[in-house]
Design a protein around this motif. Structure first.
Motif, PDB file in Angstrom:
ATOM      1  N   TYR A   1       0.886  -1.069   0.173  1.00 47.73           N
ATOM      2  CA  TYR A   1      -0.070   0.053   0.017  1.00 47.73           C
ATOM      3  C   TYR A   1       0.812   1.225   0.102  1.00 47.73           C
ATOM      4  O   TYR A   1       1.734   1.399   1.045  1.00 47.73           O
ATOM      5  CB  TYR A   1      -0.875   0.030   1.323  1.00 47.73           C
ATOM      6  CG  TYR A   1      -2.068   0.904   1.190  1.00 47.73           C
ATOM      7  CD1 TYR A   1      -3.009   0.787   0.291  1.00 47.73           C
ATOM      8  CD2 TYR A   1      -2.114   2.092   1.832  1.00 47.73           C
ATOM      9  CE1 TYR A   1      -4.053   1.771   0.270  1.00 47.73           C
ATOM     10  CE2 TYR A   1      -3.018   2.983   1.792  1.00 47.73           C
ATOM     11  CZ  TYR A   1      -3.988   2.879   1.079  1.00 47.73           C
ATOM     12  OH  TYR A   1      -4.957   3.932   0.914  1.00 47.73           O
ATOM     13  N   ARG A   2       0.947   1.929  -1.139  1.00 50.32           N
ATOM     14  CA  ARG A   2       1.996   3.065  -1.230  1.00 50.32           C
ATOM     15  C   ARG A   2       1.160   4.082  -1.733  1.00 50.32           C
ATOM     16  O   ARG A   2       0.295   4.273  -2.932  1.00 50.32           O
ATOM     17  CB  ARG A   2       2.770   2.403  -2.320  1.00 50.32           C
ATOM     18  CG  ARG A   2       4.208   3.437  -2.474  1.00 50.32           C
ATOM     19  CD  ARG A   2       5.027   2.871  -3.520  1.00 50.32           C
ATOM     20  NE  ARG A   2       6.199   3.829  -3.951  1.00 50.32           N
ATOM     21  CZ  ARG A   2       7.223   3.919  -2.999  1.00 50.32           C
ATOM     22  NH1 ARG A   2       7.188   3.333  -2.007  1.00 50.32           N
ATOM     23  NH2 ARG A   2       7.958   4.818  -3.413  1.00 50.32           N
ATOM     24  N   GLN A   3       1.311   5.344  -1.174  1.00 48.30           N
ATOM     25  CA  GLN A   3       0.960   6.637  -1.447  1.00 48.30           C
ATOM     26  C   GLN A   3      -0.719   6.666  -1.902  1.00 48.30           C
ATOM     27  O   GLN A   3      -1.252   7.205  -2.977  1.00 48.30           O
ATOM     28  CB  GLN A   3       1.285   7.176  -2.913  1.00 48.30           C
ATOM     29  CG  GLN A   3       2.904   7.358  -2.460  1.00 48.30           C
ATOM     30  CD  GLN A   3       3.786   8.002  -3.632  1.00 48.30           C
ATOM     31  OE1 GLN A   3       3.319   7.809  -4.879  1.00 48.30           O
ATOM     32  NE2 GLN A   3       4.743   8.498  -3.472  1.00 48.30           N
ATOM     33  N   GLY A   4      -1.380   5.826  -0.890  1.00 44.18           N
ATOM     34  CA  GLY A   4      -2.785   5.611  -1.089  1.00 44.18           C
ATOM     35  C   GLY A   4      -3.360   4.630  -1.949  1.00 44.18           C
ATOM     36  O   GLY A   4      -4.635   4.746  -2.122  1.00 44.18           O
ATOM     37  N   ARG A   5      -2.676   3.845  -2.342  1.00 50.15           N
ATOM     38  CA  ARG A   5      -3.200   2.906  -3.261  1.00 50.15           C
ATOM     39  C   ARG A   5      -2.269   1.641  -3.315  1.00 50.15           C
ATOM     40  O   ARG A   5      -1.209   1.654  -2.873  1.00 50.15           O
ATOM     41  CB  ARG A   5      -3.136   3.259  -4.771  1.00 50.15           C
ATOM     42  CG  ARG A   5      -2.052   3.963  -5.289  1.00 50.15           C
ATOM     43  CD  ARG A   5      -2.139   4.569  -6.607  1.00 50.15           C
ATOM     44  NE  ARG A   5      -0.963   4.837  -7.484  1.00 50.15           N
ATOM     45  CZ  ARG A   5      -0.547   4.164  -8.143  1.00 50.15           C
ATOM     46  NH1 ARG A   5      -1.153   2.993  -8.844  1.00 50.15           N
ATOM     47  NH2 ARG A   5       0.842   4.524  -8.738  1.00 50.15           N
ATOM     48  N   TRP A   6      -2.947   0.352  -3.634  1.00 51.98           N
ATOM     49  CA  TRP A   6      -2.515  -0.660  -3.624  1.00 51.98           C
ATOM     50  C   TRP A   6      -1.685  -0.903  -5.034  1.00 51.98           C
ATOM     51  O   TRP A   6      -2.035  -0.679  -6.170  1.00 51.98           O
ATOM     52  CB  TRP A   6      -3.547  -1.938  -3.732  1.00 51.98           C
ATOM     53  CG  TRP A   6      -4.044  -2.146  -2.209  1.00 51.98           C
ATOM     54  CD1 TRP A   6      -5.082  -1.448  -1.690  1.00 51.98           C
ATOM     55  CD2 TRP A   6      -3.084  -3.018  -1.242  1.00 51.98           C
ATOM     56  NE1 TRP A   6      -5.106  -1.975  -0.423  1.00 51.98           N
ATOM     57  CE2 TRP A   6      -4.012  -2.521  -0.063  1.00 51.98           C
ATOM     58  CE3 TRP A   6      -2.240  -3.409  -0.850  1.00 51.98           C
ATOM     59  CZ2 TRP A   6      -3.602  -3.179   1.292  1.00 51.98           C
ATOM     60  CZ3 TRP A   6      -1.699  -4.083   0.272  1.00 51.98           C
ATOM     61  CH2 TRP A   6      -2.336  -3.922   1.347  1.00 51.98           C
ATOM     62  N   VAL A   7      -0.342  -1.432  -4.978  1.00 52.89           N
ATOM     63  CA  VAL A   7       0.748  -1.523  -6.100  1.00 52.89           C
ATOM     64  C   VAL A   7       1.319  -2.536  -5.958  1.00 52.89           C
ATOM     65  O   VAL A   7       1.498  -3.472  -4.868  1.00 52.89           O
ATOM     66  CB  VAL A   7       1.506  -0.369  -6.345  1.00 52.89           C
ATOM     67  CG1 VAL A   7       0.487   0.763  -6.614  1.00 52.89           C
ATOM     68  CG2 VAL A   7       2.387  -0.195  -5.066  1.00 52.89           C
ATOM     69  N   LYS A   8       1.954  -3.276  -7.068  1.00 49.70           N
ATOM     70  CA  LYS A   8       2.999  -4.467  -6.735  1.00 49.70           C
ATOM     71  C   LYS A   8       4.145  -3.794  -5.993  1.00 49.70           C
ATOM     72  O   LYS A   8       4.556  -2.752  -6.136  1.00 49.70           O
ATOM     73  CB  LYS A   8       3.369  -4.770  -8.301  1.00 49.70           C
ATOM     74  CG  LYS A   8       4.156  -5.927  -8.278  1.00 49.70           C
ATOM     75  CD  LYS A   8       4.957  -6.341  -9.514  1.00 49.70           C
ATOM     76  CE  LYS A   8       3.760  -6.599 -10.746  1.00 49.70           C
ATOM     77  NZ  LYS A   8       4.312  -6.804 -12.164  1.00 49.70           N
ATOM     78  N   LEU A   9       4.511  -4.808  -5.272  1.00 40.71           N
ATOM     79  CA  LEU A   9       5.771  -4.577  -4.346  1.00 40.71           C
ATOM     80  C   LEU A   9       6.960  -3.647  -5.166  1.00 40.71           C
ATOM     81  O   LEU A   9       7.433  -4.301  -6.343  1.00 40.71           O
ATOM     82  CB  LEU A   9       6.357  -5.935  -3.665  1.00 40.71           C
ATOM     83  CG  LEU A   9       7.419  -5.492  -2.748  1.00 40.71           C
ATOM     84  CD1 LEU A   9       7.212  -4.557  -1.453  1.00 40.71           C
ATOM     85  CD2 LEU A   9       8.118  -6.934  -2.432  1.00 40.71           C
ATOM     86  N   THR A  10       7.265  -2.594  -4.643  1.00 38.18           N
ATOM     87  CA  THR A  10       8.340  -1.821  -5.411  1.00 38.18           C
ATOM     88  C   THR A  10       9.755  -1.938  -4.759  1.00 38.18           C
ATOM     89  O   THR A  10       9.779  -2.254  -3.442  1.00 38.18           O
ATOM     90  CB  THR A  10       8.030  -0.415  -5.359  1.00 38.18           C
ATOM     91  OG1 THR A  10       7.969   0.354  -3.993  1.00 38.18           O
ATOM     92  CG2 THR A  10       6.407   0.000  -5.957  1.00 38.18           C
ATOM     93  N   THR A  11      10.697  -1.627  -5.375  1.00 41.45           N
ATOM     94  CA  THR A  11      11.940  -1.916  -5.189  1.00 41.45           C
ATOM     95  C   THR A  11      12.283  -0.530  -3.922  1.00 41.45           C
ATOM     96  O   THR A  11      12.767  -1.252  -2.869  1.00 41.45           O
ATOM     97  CB  THR A  11      13.111  -1.426  -6.203  1.00 41.45           C
ATOM     98  OG1 THR A  11      12.838  -2.369  -7.204  1.00 41.45           O
ATOM     99  CG2 THR A  11      14.563  -1.720  -5.533  1.00 41.45           C
ATOM    100  N   GLU A  12      11.641   0.626  -4.033  1.00 39.22           N
ATOM    101  CA  GLU A  12      11.936   1.328  -2.956  1.00 39.22           C
ATOM    102  C   GLU A  12      11.261   0.968  -1.762  1.00 39.22           C
ATOM    103  O   GLU A  12      11.724   1.093  -0.709  1.00 39.22           O
ATOM    104  CB  GLU A  12      11.399   2.804  -3.533  1.00 39.22           C
ATOM    105  CG  GLU A  12      11.271   3.751  -2.557  1.00 39.22           C
ATOM    106  CD  GLU A  12      10.866   5.254  -2.888  1.00 39.22           C
ATOM    107  OE1 GLU A  12      10.629   6.212  -2.168  1.00 39.22           O
ATOM    108  OE2 GLU A  12      10.491   5.232  -4.129  1.00 39.22           O
ATOM    109  N   GLY A  13      10.161   0.457  -1.866  1.00 38.98           N
ATOM    110  CA  GLY A  13       9.411  -0.093  -0.742  1.00 38.98           C
ATOM    111  C   GLY A  13      10.268  -1.278   0.117  1.00 38.98           C
ATOM    112  O   GLY A  13      10.283  -1.350   1.278  1.00 38.98           O
TER     113      GLY A  13
END
Length: 246
Positions: free
Chosen positions: A85-97
């Motif tokens: 959950y990134r910046q208010g939305r669900w996304v595929k896991l990011t490298t930054e995260g």
């Protein structure tokens, strides 16, 4: 014995996941990829949400989209796509995260994994049934089958072709060994405009293998590719209008 243990564990993982609702994280993630189940009119039964799936690189449990591989009535494997959950939305896991969770610098992040012997079984993800019903083995004679590598590509094709029977493979190598029932009609591989040599060679092997399997079984079946427009890398990019950078 090891493969049966892995298969059973993969089935247990999927069974412990929650069925999709309109507000499930995988639905919201896919919605961000342009895939609108409200417009399609139903949610795919093969996909579920699991709040805690072990990520070996990060050595912690993460939320994930869990998707079932089958061969006939056998649950052969489970495909995992890690989410955040990134910046208010669900996304595929990011490298930054993942970096914030301890991923070492320079290490390539794994956002997807297949648990269980999907390749051994020649299994598939029953992604979209379209106008047909039941298992893939029970489709009416002559029904064309669309095969995508990724879940997102297959569902992107469904957005434009909701009547189509679509299965996903997870990898090009699984397409190569995937069981297609003898009564199926044409087999269409939803290819990607990939500039790299390795995936293009893997695609050619998959086409050749499926053609050979049909010949050996005495089946007059067309095996061919469908391509997105050349200025898009894949079917999801085409759906999103995300053109390749020059």
């Amino acid at each position: 014995d090891d493969k049966e243990k892995a298969r059973a564990q993969a089935e247990g993982l999927w069974q412990s996941a929650a069925k999709l609702t309109a507000s499930s994280p995988p639905v919201l993630y896919l919605q961000g990829r342009g895939i609108d189940f409200a417009r399609l009119g139903k949610l795919p039964g093969a996909i579920r949400f699991h709040p805690e799936v072990w990520h070996a690189q990060l050595r912690r449990k993460l939320p994930a989209m869990a998707t079932k591989f089958t061969r006939g009535s056998v649950h052969a494997a489970t495909h995992i796509t890690y989410l955040e959950y990134r910046q208010g939305r669900w996304v595929k896991l990011t490298t930054e995260g993942a970096r914030r969770m301890g991923l070492p610098e320079g290490e390539v992040l794994r956002t997807k994994i297949i648990r269980g012997p999907a390749h051994t079984y020649g299994a598939h993800i029953a992604l979209w049934k379209g106008d047909t019903r039941g298992k893939l083995d029970d489709i009416p004679r002559g029904t064309p089958v669309e095969v995508s590598e990724g879940i997102e590509d297959g569902l992107s094709y469904a957005m434009a072709n909701p009547a189509a029977r679509i299965v996903a493979a997870g990898t090009l190598g699984i397409i190569e060994v995937m069981h297609i029932p003898p009564q199926a009609g044409a087999l269409h591989l939803l290819a990607q405009n990939d500039d790299k040599t390795q995936p293009r060679e893997a695609l050619e092997r998959a086409i050749a293998a499926q053609q050979q399997r049909a010949r050996e079984a005495g089946i007059a079946r067309t095996v061919a590719c469908r391509w997105p427009l050349p200025n898009f890398k894949d079917w999801n990019d085409w759906l999103l209008g995300k053109e390749k950078t020059p």
